[in-house]
Design a protein around this motif. Structure first.
Motif, short mmCIF file in Angstrom:
data_model
loop_
_atom_site.label_atom_id
_atom_site.label_comp_id
_atom_site.label_asym_id
_atom_site.label_seq_id
_atom_site.Cartn_x
_atom_site.Cartn_y
_atom_site.Cartn_z
N GLY A 168 0.73 -1.30 -0.08
CA GLY A 168 -0.05 0.03 0.09
C GLY A 168 0.85 1.30 0.05
N PHE A 169 2.01 1.16 -0.10
CA PHE A 169 2.84 2.38 -0.21
C PHE A 169 2.73 3.07 -1.46
CE2 PHE A 169 5.93 -0.45 2.29
CZ PHE A 169 5.76 0.35 3.60
N GLU A 170 2.69 4.50 -1.55
CA GLU A 170 2.56 5.49 -2.36
C GLU A 170 4.17 5.67 -3.11
OE1 GLU A 170 1.77 9.52 -1.85
OE2 GLU A 170 3.35 9.72 -0.22
N GLU A 171 4.14 5.84 -4.15
CA GLU A 171 5.46 6.00 -5.01
C GLU A 171 6.18 7.12 -4.46
OE1 GLU A 171 7.72 4.81 -6.68
OE2 GLU A 171 7.04 4.58 -8.47
N THR A 172 7.73 6.80 -4.30
CA THR A 172 8.75 7.72 -3.88
C THR A 172 9.67 7.78 -4.74
OG1 THR A 172 10.12 8.15 -2.06
CG2 THR A 172 9.74 5.89 -2.24
N TYR A 190 17.89 5.32 4.60
CA TYR A 190 17.22 5.91 3.52
C TYR A 190 15.65 5.36 3.94
CZ TYR A 190 14.89 4.92 -0.99
OH TYR A 190 13.79 4.87 -1.90
N LEU A 191 15.60 4.05 4.32
CA LEU A 191 14.23 3.76 4.67
C LEU A 191 13.33 4.55 5.73
CD1 LEU A 191 14.90 -0.25 5.09
CD2 LEU A 191 13.56 0.87 3.37
N VAL A 192 14.18 5.41 6.93
CA VAL A 192 13.49 5.97 7.67
C VAL A 192 13.39 7.44 7.06
CG1 VAL A 192 13.86 7.46 9.92
CG2 VAL A 192 14.41 4.92 9.83
N ASN A 193 14.16 8.01 6.29
CA ASN A 193 14.19 9.27 5.76
C ASN A 193 13.20 9.30 4.45
OD1 ASN A 193 16.05 10.06 7.46
ND2 ASN A 193 17.60 10.38 6.18
N GLN A 194 12.95 8.41 3.81
CA GLN A 194 12.29 8.24 2.49
C GLN A 194 10.66 7.43 2.77
OE1 GLN A 194 13.89 11.01 0.71
NE2 GLN A 194 12.45 9.94 -0.44
N MET A 195 10.42 7.46 3.99
CA MET A 195 9.21 6.52 4.06
C MET A 195 8.07 7.06 3.52
SD MET A 195 7.57 4.91 7.44
CE MET A 195 9.08 4.14 8.16
N PRO A 196 7.30 6.43 2.48
CA PRO A 196 6.18 7.10 1.93
C PRO A 196 4.99 6.88 2.69
CG PRO A 196 6.97 4.92 1.05
CD PRO A 196 7.79 4.96 2.15
N ALA A 197 4.05 7.64 2.42
CA ALA A 197 2.65 7.32 2.88
C ALA A 197 2.13 5.91 2.50
CB ALA A 197 1.97 8.40 2.91
N ARG A 198 1.17 5.27 3.44
CA ARG A 198 0.53 4.30 2.80
C ARG A 198 -0.76 4.66 2.50
NH1 ARG A 198 0.46 0.49 7.92
NH2 ARG A 198 -0.87 -0.98 6.63
N ILE A 199 -1.05 4.58 1.14
CA ILE A 199 -2.48 5.20 0.53
C ILE A 199 -3.34 4.04 0.27
CG2 ILE A 199 -1.20 7.40 -0.09
CD1 ILE A 199 -1.04 6.16 -3.01
N PHE A 200 -3.06 2.71 0.44
CA PHE A 200 -4.00 1.60 -0.03
C PHE A 200 -3.76 0.62 1.11
CE2 PHE A 200 -2.09 2.81 -4.20
CZ PHE A 200 -3.11 3.43 -4.84
#
Length: 664
Positions: A168-172, A190-200
């Motif tokens: 369900g992650f959005e694109e980053t 990288y994973l902490v700083n670039q964590m995308p929103a979950r949109i699904f």
């Protein structure tokens, strides 16, 4: 602008196949794939005899295709390898690894970057640890992490959902690639700083995610106690004797000289080595010869030359459908994508960096696989691999005639009307300014009088729009082809989803207020109006001075008029500045990293100042509409600038162009 965002979409791709990847009555149900050569509820004609796939025949076939592609598409070099019946059938390089130095591509020496094919190695690592009982595919990944994935939905993110792109992650996009080794950060950072929103909601909607696979790679690192690159090297590459392959960035000194140059096109200067921050999603460097070892492992129940990297039942699980959106279209295994071609069942994965474009294709029931990679973007994104795949399947697995339709003409017409509309893909961002990419990538589905569909920008190798004929309720087969799409209704009976080929994202019908057919003319019309206003401004000043006919008597009105023109200029700058900057993304990867932060901050400040200026346009329109001595068009122009400015401001807000956050 569309070309810009198409370029961004190609950078987003450390993805699988060039023409895209989309399907699910219920999420993540484990179902056996249909028997090879058969498709449920559709009659398939018998195949005609095909030439034997021998080394000589295949080389003759490929020698007539690849050199022509390199020349006509401005590609420096390519490499191909084929395995069949447990042996290497063919491997050959074409063109140049260094175009200027005329250094040839050598299949067992020259390294290429296969992009998202790397995900199969990450998935293999995960499944090795599942076999050992150290990982559970259906356990909340937060149990394996030293930071938390927010619980946006009640359902957890699991490894099964990561490996099927349904977390369900959005694109980053930011920092997916970085410019130099010094910009590389540990996976956790990288994973902490670039964590995308979950949109699904997890497990329900496929949405291709490089972040999700990077997360899976970090879990491998955490649970195994080995750095991700070392784990892959020790447990996959070395056992398979893939001695010229690595996830290390930069390359180890002993193989660094074997790396092919990467090109936008062959006649431009070569590019620097691409540093992929999201390494588990796309950092592999390998040769075509080494890839034969990996393909053989997955065609031989996980074993090559007596060495096993996976158990037979694990290999079958990875190749069996884990995600099915519709029984009559392609599904998704654990990372392996499924295709029906001509109508042979094929599995595989593709991959793109900015410069390299690759495919790995397996036909398990024919004990056959091939790997192909190009070292240049060339004139057509994705190189020519789609052309090779189609020609390969047509030659060795030919299919005669069309799939017979089970839908009567009247139903086909009605269904064509029902599915027509505008859709956007689930591989998108909803909470950052990359939402603008989704707007540009919306596509329309149209039906002719017979219910035959066309999908915007969905073209065949001849550059013509593909046509789709209904063969079962809301299931469409490509006319003169083998691809298939389907549509799904919501509980109210309205068609709201398009299930495309293959199964790594789906299309969702857009609401009217997000429809590009409304937004683009509205915002485009406003930008055209302000452009003409700015261009004609000095002309009008010159004419008035020439004939000594001042527009205003009061100084306050002159100031208000002047400032309104500055606001118009500001609207143009606010749109053009990021367009120009991001259009350089293919040329200068640094633009997609942290180096862009000061410019984004400046753009945000400028944007909010511009919003205040739009308020001034409203004030100007009210003032000028009441001002005596001015004609209808002058007043109308002021009112249109104000209305357009309000629409522009709402657009900027809706598409996150004013957000202070630096993530995208």
């Amino acid at each position: 602008m569309r070309r810009l965002f198409s370029s961004l979409a190609s950078i987003v791709a450390v993805t699988a196949v060039a023409h895209g990847q989309g399907p699910a009555p219920s999420p993540l149900i484990s179902l056996p794939s249909p028997p090879p050569g058969k498709v449920p509820s559709a009659s398939i004609p018998e195949t005609s005899p095909a030439p034997l796939l021998t080394k000589q025949d295949f080389e003759t076939f490929l020698d007539g295709l690849i050199p022509s592609q390199l020349q006509t598409r401005n590609i420096a070099g390519a490499v191909v390898s084929v395995v069949k019946d447990g042996h290497v059938l063919f491997q050959k390089g074409y063109g140049y690894a260094d175009f200027e130095a005329k250094k040839p591509v050598i299949a067992d020496q020259t390294l290429f970057r296969p992009g998202s094919i790397s995900k199969l190695f990450t998935a293999t690592a995960v499944m090795q640890l599942v076999e050992q009982g150290k990982l559970d595919l259906d356990r909340d990944v937060n149990d394996y992490l030293d930071f938390a994935i927010p619980k946006t939905y009640p359902e957890p993110v699991t490894l099964r959902r990561l490996l099927t792109h349904t977390a369900g992650f959005e694109e980053t996009l930011k920092n997916l690639f970085v410019a130099r080794e010094s910009d590389m950060k540990p996976l956790r950072t990288y994973l902490v700083n670039q964590m995308p929103a979950r949109i699904f909601p997890p497990g329900k909607i496929p949405s291709y995610s490089n972040y999700g696979f990077t997360l899976a790679g970090y879990i491998v690192e955490r649970v195994s106690g080995e750095k991700f690159e070392r784990y892959i090297d020790n447990h996959i590459l070395k056992p398979l004797k893939m001695n010229n392959s690595t996830f290390d960035q930069p390359l180890p000194p002993q193989i660094a000289s074997q790396m092919s140059k990467g090109y936008l096109n062959a006649t431009k200067k070569p590019r620097d080595f691409e540093f992929v921050e999201a390494a588990p999603a796309g950092a592999l460097s390998t040769t075509a010869a080494d890839m034969t070892r990996f393909m053989l492992a997955f065609l031989q129940d996980g074993t090559v030359d007596g060495v096993s990297i996976l158990k037979p039942e694990t290999v079958r699980q990875m190749q069996t459908r884990q995600l099915e959106l519709h029984p009559m279209i392609c599904g998704l295994g654990l990372t392996f994508m499924e295709y029906w071609l001509n109508p042979v069942r094929v599995i595989g994965h593709g991959g793109d960096t900015v410069y390299f474009h690759s495919d790995m294709v397996l036909v398990p029931d024919a004990h056959l696989g091939y790997f192909i990679s190009y070292n240049s973007l060339g004139k057509n994104i994705g190189g020519g691999r789609g052309e090779v795949q189609r020609a390969f399947m047509n030659r060795y697995f030919p299919n005669q005639g069309e799939v017979k339709s089970e839908v009567d003409p009247n139903t086909a017409k009605n269904d064509g009307l029902a599915v027509s509309g505008v859709y956007d893909g689930t591989r998108r961002s909803d909470t950052t300014f990359l939402r603008l990419v989704a707007l540009m990538d919306q596509f329309s589905v149209r039906s002719d009088k017979d219910g035959v569909l066309t999908v915007e920008e969905n073209k065949n190798q001849r550059g013509e729009l593909k046509k789709w004929k209904e063969i079962a309720p809301l299931v469409y087969n490509e006319v003169d082809g083998s691809e298939r799409i389907a549509f799904r209704r919501d509980p109210s009976g309205k068609v709201t989803e398009m299930l495309p080929f293959p199964a790594i994202y789906e299309g969702q019908r857009v609401q009217w207020y997000n429809d590009k057919r409304i937004i683009n003319p509205l915002i485009g019309g406003n930008l055209l109006l302000v452009l003409l206003t700015v261009l004609l401004w000095p002309v009008a000043v010159f004419v008035r001075r020439r004939y000594q006919r001042p527009l205003f008597a009061a100084k306050g009105d002159r100031i208000l008029y002047f400032l309104s023109r500055i606001v118009c200029l500001g609207e143009l700058i606010f749109i053009l500045a990021p367009v120009v900057a991001f259009s350089q993304g293919l040329e200068h990867i640094v633009i997609l990293g942290d180096a862009i932060n000061p410019w984004l901050q400046a753009l945000h400040i400028f944007g909010w100042a511009l919003m205040a200026g739009i308020l001034l346009l409203v004030i100007s329109s009210i003032r000028f509409a009441r001002l005596p001595g001015h004609g209808f068009w002058f007043r109308t122009h002021a009112i249109l600038l104000a209305i357009g400015g309000i629409a522009f401001g709402l657009f900027c807000w809706q598409y996150h162009l004013l957000d202070p956050w630096l993530k995208f």
